[in-house]
Design a protein around this motif. Structure first.
Motif, PDB file in Angstrom:
ATOM      1  N   PHE A  53       3.379   8.528 -16.727  1.00  0.00           N
ATOM      2  CA  PHE A  53       3.551   8.427 -15.278  1.00  0.00           C
ATOM      3  C   PHE A  53       2.766   7.247 -14.744  1.00  0.00           C
ATOM      4  O   PHE A  53       1.774   6.817 -15.331  1.00  0.00           O
ATOM      5  N   THR A  54       3.261   6.710 -13.652  1.00  0.00           N
ATOM      6  CA  THR A  54       2.564   5.643 -12.943  1.00  0.00           C
ATOM      7  C   THR A  54       2.404   6.086 -11.496  1.00  0.00           C
ATOM      8  O   THR A  54       3.228   6.850 -10.973  1.00  0.00           O
ATOM      9  N   ALA A  55       1.362   5.609 -10.871  1.00  0.00           N
ATOM     10  CA  ALA A  55       1.154   5.855  -9.443  1.00  0.00           C
ATOM     11  C   ALA A  55       0.459   4.635  -8.869  1.00  0.00           C
ATOM     12  O   ALA A  55      -0.474   4.092  -9.475  1.00  0.00           O
ATOM     13  N   SER A  56       0.953   4.174  -7.734  1.00  0.00           N
ATOM     14  CA  SER A  56       0.348   3.007  -7.092  1.00  0.00           C
ATOM     15  C   SER A  56       0.387   3.184  -5.582  1.00  0.00           C
ATOM     16  O   SER A  56       1.149   3.989  -5.053  1.00  0.00           O
ATOM     17  N   GLY A  57      -0.460   2.427  -4.917  1.00  0.00           N
ATOM     18  CA  GLY A  57      -0.509   2.490  -3.463  1.00  0.00           C
ATOM     19  C   GLY A  57      -1.446   3.564  -2.962  1.00  0.00           C
ATOM     20  O   GLY A  57      -2.288   4.089  -3.687  1.00  0.00           O
ATOM     21  N   VAL A  58      -1.281   3.888  -1.695  1.00  0.00           N
ATOM     22  CA  VAL A  58      -2.118   4.886  -1.027  1.00  0.00           C
ATOM     23  C   VAL A  58      -1.260   6.121  -0.751  1.00  0.00           C
ATOM     24  O   VAL A  58      -0.228   6.029  -0.086  1.00  0.00           O
ATOM     25  N   PHE A  59      -1.695   7.263  -1.262  1.00  0.00           N
ATOM     26  CA  PHE A  59      -0.935   8.499  -1.157  1.00  0.00           C
ATOM     27  C   PHE A  59      -1.385   9.328   0.039  1.00  0.00           C
ATOM     28  O   PHE A  59      -2.534   9.251   0.475  1.00  0.00           O
ATOM     29  N   ALA A  64       4.817  15.330  -4.127  1.00  0.00           N
ATOM     30  CA  ALA A  64       6.040  14.866  -4.789  1.00  0.00           C
ATOM     31  C   ALA A  64       5.738  14.380  -6.209  1.00  0.00           C
ATOM     32  O   ALA A  64       6.495  14.667  -7.147  1.00  0.00           O
ATOM     33  N   LEU A  65       4.640  13.653  -6.380  1.00  0.00           N
ATOM     34  CA  LEU A  65       4.237  13.208  -7.714  1.00  0.00           C
ATOM     35  C   LEU A  65       3.984  14.409  -8.625  1.00  0.00           C
ATOM     36  O   LEU A  65       4.467  14.461  -9.757  1.00  0.00           O
ATOM     37  N   ASN A  66       3.246  15.381  -8.142  1.00  0.00           N
ATOM     38  CA  ASN A  66       2.935  16.563  -8.956  1.00  0.00           C
ATOM     39  C   ASN A  66       4.189  17.347  -9.321  1.00  0.00           C
ATOM     40  O   ASN A  66       4.289  17.881 -10.431  1.00  0.00           O
ATOM     41  N   ILE A  67       5.165  17.398  -8.421  1.00  0.00           N
ATOM     42  CA  ILE A  67       6.434  18.075  -8.716  1.00  0.00           C
ATOM     43  C   ILE A  67       7.163  17.351  -9.838  1.00  0.00           C
ATOM     44  O   ILE A  67       7.670  17.979 -10.775  1.00  0.00           O
ATOM     45  N   GLN A  76       0.812  -1.218   0.000  1.00  0.00           N
ATOM     46  CA  GLN A  76       0.000   0.000   0.000  1.00  0.00           C
ATOM     47  C   GLN A  76       0.846   1.270   0.000  1.00  0.00           C
ATOM     48  O   GLN A  76       0.304   2.366  -0.065  1.00  0.00           O
ATOM     49  N   ASN A  77       2.183   1.130   0.086  1.00  0.00           N
ATOM     50  CA  ASN A  77       3.050   2.307   0.103  1.00  0.00           C
ATOM     51  C   ASN A  77       2.953   3.046  -1.224  1.00  0.00           C
ATOM     52  O   ASN A  77       2.902   2.419  -2.277  1.00  0.00           O
ATOM     53  N   PRO A  78       2.931   4.389  -1.172  1.00  0.00           N
ATOM     54  CA  PRO A  78       2.823   5.146  -2.418  1.00  0.00           C
ATOM     55  C   PRO A  78       4.105   5.033  -3.231  1.00  0.00           C
ATOM     56  O   PRO A  78       5.213   5.146  -2.695  1.00  0.00           O
ATOM     57  N   LYS A  79       3.937   4.783  -4.515  1.00  0.00           N
ATOM     58  CA  LYS A  79       5.068   4.721  -5.441  1.00  0.00           C
ATOM     59  C   LYS A  79       4.642   5.416  -6.732  1.00  0.00           C
ATOM     60  O   LYS A  79       3.478   5.365  -7.115  1.00  0.00           O
ATOM     61  N   PHE A  80       5.614   6.048  -7.384  1.00  0.00           N
ATOM     62  CA  PHE A  80       5.320   6.659  -8.669  1.00  0.00           C
ATOM     63  C   PHE A  80       6.582   6.748  -9.497  1.00  0.00           C
ATOM     64  O   PHE A  80       7.692   6.654  -8.981  1.00  0.00           O
ATOM     65  N   SER A  81       6.380   6.892 -10.787  1.00  0.00           N
ATOM     66  CA  SER A  81       7.489   7.140 -11.709  1.00  0.00           C
ATOM     67  C   SER A  81       6.984   8.089 -12.784  1.00  0.00           C
ATOM     68  O   SER A  81       5.794   8.110 -13.098  1.00  0.00           O
ATOM     69  N   VAL A  82       7.896   8.866 -13.320  1.00  0.00           N
ATOM     70  CA  VAL A  82       7.568   9.833 -14.360  1.00  0.00           C
ATOM     71  C   VAL A  82       8.680   9.788 -15.402  1.00  0.00           C
ATOM     72  O   VAL A  82       9.862   9.816 -15.053  1.00  0.00           O
ATOM     73  N   SER A  83       8.303   9.689 -16.673  1.00  0.00           N
ATOM     74  CA  SER A  83       9.287   9.730 -17.751  1.00  0.00           C
ATOM     75  C   SER A  83       8.689  10.489 -18.930  1.00  0.00           C
ATOM     76  O   SER A  83       7.469  10.638 -19.033  1.00  0.00           O
ATOM     77  N   VAL A  84       9.573  10.961 -19.801  1.00  0.00           N
ATOM     78  CA  VAL A  84       9.136  11.709 -20.971  1.00  0.00           C
ATOM     79  C   VAL A  84       9.663  11.007 -22.220  1.00  0.00           C
ATOM     80  O   VAL A  84      10.839  10.668 -22.297  1.00  0.00           O
ATOM     81  N   ASP A  85       8.778  10.780 -23.159  1.00  0.00           N
ATOM     82  CA  ASP A  85       9.144  10.271 -24.475  1.00  0.00           C
ATOM     83  C   ASP A  85       9.197  11.495 -25.389  1.00  0.00           C
ATOM     84  O   ASP A  85       8.174  11.948 -25.898  1.00  0.00           O
TER      85      ASP A  85
END
Length: 126
Positions: free
Chosen positions: A21-27, A34-37, A4-13
């Motif tokens: 972007f991906t987001a998983s868990g409970v934020f 941090a995700l929005n940044i 349930q820990n929040p995780k995310f990744s952001v990349s640009v093609d």
């Protein structure tokens, strides 16, 4: 038990002018900020060049959130057009979340899908 820990990744093609972007868990407020940044870091250089941009968000493992976090995510998705993002395709596999977000964020610019293939087809169509 699912993590349930929040995780995310952001990349640009850059070649496709797409933010992924991906987001998983409970934020919580801190992890959502941090995700929005990180999303802003990805989109700002492209938008500063006055280039069009599209975004793909994979929220397949995103969990039901607090009202505060749900509202913040909906606000972020709804603001995409205002900052110059041409299209946002969101993948949500949880039917309850899909229905909730469709009701508050879906528009001509933001669409919610239950699988990646349909999301990419729509995102990359003219």
């Amino acid at each position: 038990m699912t993590d349930q820990n929040p995780k995310f990744s952001v990349s640009v093609d850059e070649a496709r002018r797409e933010l992924h972007f991906t987001a998983s868990g409970v934020f919580d407020a801190q992890s959502m900020a941090a995700l929005n940044i990180e999303i802003a870091k990805g989109v700002n250089p492209i938008l500063a060049q006055q280039r069009t941009l599209r975004a793909l968000g994979d929220l397949s493992d995103y969990r039901i959130q607090s009202r505060e976090i749900s509202a913040k995510m909906a606000e972020t998705l709804a603001a995409a057009e205002a900052v110059g993002i041409e299209r946002v395709a969101i993948i949500m596999t949880c039917a309850n979340l899909r229905d909730t977000y469709r009701g508050v964020t879906e528009s001509e610019t933001v669409k919610i899908f239950d699988n990646r293939d349909e999301a990419l087809d729509w995102l990359r169509s003219n």
